[in-house]
Design a protein around this motif. Structure first.
Motif, PDB file in Angstrom:
ATOM      1  N   THR A   1       0.843  -1.135   0.100  1.00  0.00           N
ATOM      2  CA  THR A   1      -0.043  -0.131  -0.183  1.00  0.00           C
ATOM      3  C   THR A   1       0.822   1.237  -0.033  1.00  0.00           C
ATOM      4  O   THR A   1       1.888   1.414   0.651  1.00  0.00           O
ATOM      5  CB  THR A   1      -0.971   0.066   1.306  1.00  0.00           C
ATOM      6  OG1 THR A   1      -0.124   0.034   2.558  1.00  0.00           O
ATOM      7  CG2 THR A   1      -1.815  -1.175   1.261  1.00  0.00           C
ATOM      8  N   TYR A   2       0.106   2.366  -0.504  1.00  0.00           N
ATOM      9  CA  TYR A   2       0.987   3.627  -0.796  1.00  0.00           C
ATOM     10  C   TYR A   2       0.026   4.666  -0.504  1.00  0.00           C
ATOM     11  O   TYR A   2      -0.964   4.980  -1.479  1.00  0.00           O
ATOM     12  CB  TYR A   2       1.541   4.115  -2.063  1.00  0.00           C
ATOM     13  CG  TYR A   2       2.863   3.089  -2.396  1.00  0.00           C
ATOM     14  CD1 TYR A   2       4.162   3.820  -2.270  1.00  0.00           C
ATOM     15  CD2 TYR A   2       2.881   1.881  -2.717  1.00  0.00           C
ATOM     16  CE1 TYR A   2       5.374   3.387  -2.439  1.00  0.00           C
ATOM     17  CE2 TYR A   2       4.289   1.157  -2.987  1.00  0.00           C
ATOM     18  CZ  TYR A   2       5.389   1.667  -2.670  1.00  0.00           C
ATOM     19  OH  TYR A   2       6.689   1.084  -3.239  1.00  0.00           O
ATOM     20  N   ALA A   3      -0.112   5.391   0.633  1.00  0.00           N
ATOM     21  CA  ALA A   3      -1.003   6.503   0.798  1.00  0.00           C
ATOM     22  C   ALA A   3      -0.231   7.639   0.784  1.00  0.00           C
ATOM     23  O   ALA A   3       0.649   8.049   1.527  1.00  0.00           O
ATOM     24  CB  ALA A   3      -1.483   6.286   2.245  1.00  0.00           C
ATOM     25  N   GLN A   4      -0.779   8.487  -0.322  1.00  0.00           N
ATOM     26  CA  GLN A   4      -0.053   9.812  -0.516  1.00  0.00           C
ATOM     27  C   GLN A   4       1.338   9.549  -0.668  1.00  0.00           C
ATOM     28  O   GLN A   4       2.175  10.539  -0.952  1.00  0.00           O
ATOM     29  CB  GLN A   4      -0.113  10.839   0.869  1.00  0.00           C
ATOM     30  CG  GLN A   4      -1.417  10.711   1.190  1.00  0.00           C
ATOM     31  CD  GLN A   4      -2.457  11.324   0.644  1.00  0.00           C
ATOM     32  OE1 GLN A   4      -3.704  10.773   0.537  1.00  0.00           O
ATOM     33  NE2 GLN A   4      -2.169  12.489  -0.034  1.00  0.00           N
TER      34      GLN A   4
ATOM     35  N   LEU B   1      -1.257  -4.507  -5.274  1.00  0.00           N
ATOM     36  CA  LEU B   1      -0.719  -2.941  -5.103  1.00  0.00           C
ATOM     37  C   LEU B   1      -1.711  -2.022  -5.006  1.00  0.00           C
ATOM     38  O   LEU B   1      -2.586  -1.744  -6.131  1.00  0.00           O
ATOM     39  CB  LEU B   1       0.209  -2.751  -6.124  1.00  0.00           C
ATOM     40  CG  LEU B   1       0.797  -1.276  -6.383  1.00  0.00           C
ATOM     41  CD1 LEU B   1       1.707  -1.194  -5.278  1.00  0.00           C
ATOM     42  CD2 LEU B   1       1.711  -1.094  -7.531  1.00  0.00           C
ATOM     43  N   ALA B   2      -2.121  -1.456  -3.846  1.00  0.00           N
ATOM     44  CA  ALA B   2      -2.980  -0.368  -3.686  1.00  0.00           C
ATOM     45  C   ALA B   2      -2.508   1.084  -3.534  1.00  0.00           C
ATOM     46  O   ALA B   2      -1.571   1.097  -2.604  1.00  0.00           O
ATOM     47  CB  ALA B   2      -3.702  -0.568  -2.522  1.00  0.00           C
ATOM     48  N   LEU B   3      -2.749   1.886  -4.297  1.00  0.00           N
ATOM     49  CA  LEU B   3      -2.361   3.342  -4.376  1.00  0.00           C
ATOM     50  C   LEU B   3      -3.546   4.319  -4.198  1.00  0.00           C
ATOM     51  O   LEU B   3      -4.629   4.313  -4.411  1.00  0.00           O
ATOM     52  CB  LEU B   3      -1.788   3.759  -5.543  1.00  0.00           C
ATOM     53  CG  LEU B   3      -0.850   2.745  -6.170  1.00  0.00           C
ATOM     54  CD1 LEU B   3      -0.377   3.261  -7.580  1.00  0.00           C
ATOM     55  CD2 LEU B   3       0.339   2.290  -5.769  1.00  0.00           C
ATOM     56  N   TRP B   4      -3.386   5.155  -2.922  1.00  0.00           N
ATOM     57  CA  TRP B   4      -4.440   6.315  -2.712  1.00  0.00           C
ATOM     58  C   TRP B   4      -4.196   7.614  -2.322  1.00  0.00           C
ATOM     59  O   TRP B   4      -3.064   7.599  -1.925  1.00  0.00           O
ATOM     60  CB  TRP B   4      -5.590   5.690  -1.982  1.00  0.00           C
ATOM     61  CG  TRP B   4      -5.209   5.447  -0.712  1.00  0.00           C
ATOM     62  CD1 TRP B   4      -4.991   6.266   0.426  1.00  0.00           C
ATOM     63  CD2 TRP B   4      -4.971   4.108  -0.071  1.00  0.00           C
ATOM     64  NE1 TRP B   4      -4.728   5.569   1.645  1.00  0.00           N
ATOM     65  CE2 TRP B   4      -4.425   4.560   1.342  1.00  0.00           C
ATOM     66  CE3 TRP B   4      -4.830   3.056  -0.400  1.00  0.00           C
ATOM     67  CZ2 TRP B   4      -4.207   3.209   2.425  1.00  0.00           C
ATOM     68  CZ3 TRP B   4      -4.441   1.842   0.446  1.00  0.00           C
ATOM     69  CH2 TRP B   4      -4.065   2.314   1.737  1.00  0.00           C
TER      70      TRP B   4
ATOM     71  N   ALA C   1      -4.005  -2.955  -8.496  1.00  0.00           N
ATOM     72  CA  ALA C   1      -3.853  -3.675  -9.248  1.00  0.00           C
ATOM     73  C   ALA C   1      -3.061  -5.048  -8.644  1.00  0.00           C
ATOM     74  O   ALA C   1      -2.547  -5.034  -7.654  1.00  0.00           O
ATOM     75  CB  ALA C   1      -2.538  -3.385 -10.277  1.00  0.00           C
ATOM     76  N   THR C   2      -3.800  -6.225  -9.085  1.00  0.00           N
ATOM     77  CA  THR C   2      -3.565  -7.553  -8.540  1.00  0.00           C
ATOM     78  C   THR C   2      -2.359  -8.155  -9.336  1.00  0.00           C
ATOM     79  O   THR C   2      -2.347  -7.888 -10.801  1.00  0.00           O
ATOM     80  CB  THR C   2      -4.433  -8.444  -8.543  1.00  0.00           C
ATOM     81  OG1 THR C   2      -5.209  -8.424  -9.657  1.00  0.00           O
ATOM     82  CG2 THR C   2      -5.603  -7.908  -7.399  1.00  0.00           C
TER      83      THR C   2
END
Length: 268
Positions: free
Chosen positions: A122-125, A149-152, A265-266
């Motif tokens: 995960t990537y927050a900011q 992979l989770a980006l927000w 994205a997986t």
């Protein structure tokens, strides 16, 4: 957060100015932790839906964890979280607030994590601070098969009149678009992964919070473009901004409206 329309080019992580902005948070870690917005529960529901799996019980590596705003929420969802943070100042603030969650020094371009360790990365900011030529292969290395992979990004809602006016004033102050990177990375998946190796699902979650005007101004001032500006200019801008805000919010309580832009994205 002051959000503005996308610029024509993404930032170059090799540029000295980009590095200066990236490191500027360390001197303002306490301000960041106290005043930055959190994230709504619907964000994590969306991440799970796009990933096709629950965060509960999942091994999560939260990169660019900062002071732990997102990390704490991932932990509350039942995830087994390892935080990764490059900055000493931010990591020290993280440890003060979340002593029970492990944190290691590193960044998305060279993750200090074993191969195929994570169910979620995960990537927050934080994704826009990476060099995608390096961070995409690192993500694929660290994620397990079927991992996500989770980006927000929290971005302010540009259709709200007072927010748009504030963004215009900030752009005039700096002479450039100061907050284009996150919105561009989230709105254009080819910028999030120019290599095209990842196929992102995308969503947008609107939410708001009500905070005192001083909290709002401290939030604005905690962004990198402000942190690297000369102190006298920064202070002058924020004092003028206080006057503008009190015309819109005479009771001194600002309603900040955000769009959380999320990409997931997986891996195969």
């Amino acid at each position: 957060m002051i959000a503005t329309p996308p610029s024509s080019e993404p930032p170059d992580p090799s540029e000295p100015a980009h590095a200066l902005r990236a490191h500027s948070f360390n001197a303002a870690a306490a301000q960041y932790a106290a005043n930055r917005p959190s994230y709504p529960p619907a964000l994590f529901d969306t991440v799970e839906a796009l990933a096709g799996r629950s965060l509960s019980g999942a091994r999560v590596v939260d990169v660019g964890a900062g002071t732990g705003i997102a990390t704490a929420l991932l932990h509350e969802r039942g995830a087994d979280v390892l935080a990764v943070e490059p900055g000493a100042g931010m990591a020290a603030e993280f440890r003060r607030g979340l002593p029970h969650i492990p944190i290691v020094q590193g960044n998305g371009n060279a993750l200090p994590v074993a191969d195929a360790r994570a169910d979620f990365l995960t990537y927050a900011q934080a994704w826009h601070w990476t060099d995608t030529a390096r961070s995409v292969p690192e993500a694929l290395r660290v994620l397990r098969p079927g991992g996500a992979l989770a980006l927000w990004w929290n971005t302010t809602a540009p259709d709200i009149e007072w927010i748009a006016e504030q963004a215009d004033r900030a752009n005039r102050f700096f002479g450039v678009n100061t907050a284009a990177e996150p919105r561009k990375a989230a709105d254009r998946t080819d910028q999030a992964d120019p290599s095209g190796r990842l196929r992102f699902g995308r969503d947008r979650i609107r939410w708001s919070r009500r905070v005192p005007v001083d909290t709002h101004l401290a939030n604005v001032g905690s962004h990198s473009a402000f942190l690297v500006a000369p102190e006298d200019r920064r202070s002058a801008f924020l004092e003028e901004e206080r006057d503008h805000l009190l015309k819109s919010f005479p009771d001194g309580i600002v309603e900040e409206t955000y769009d959380v832009l999320v990409l997931v994205a997986t891996t195969p």
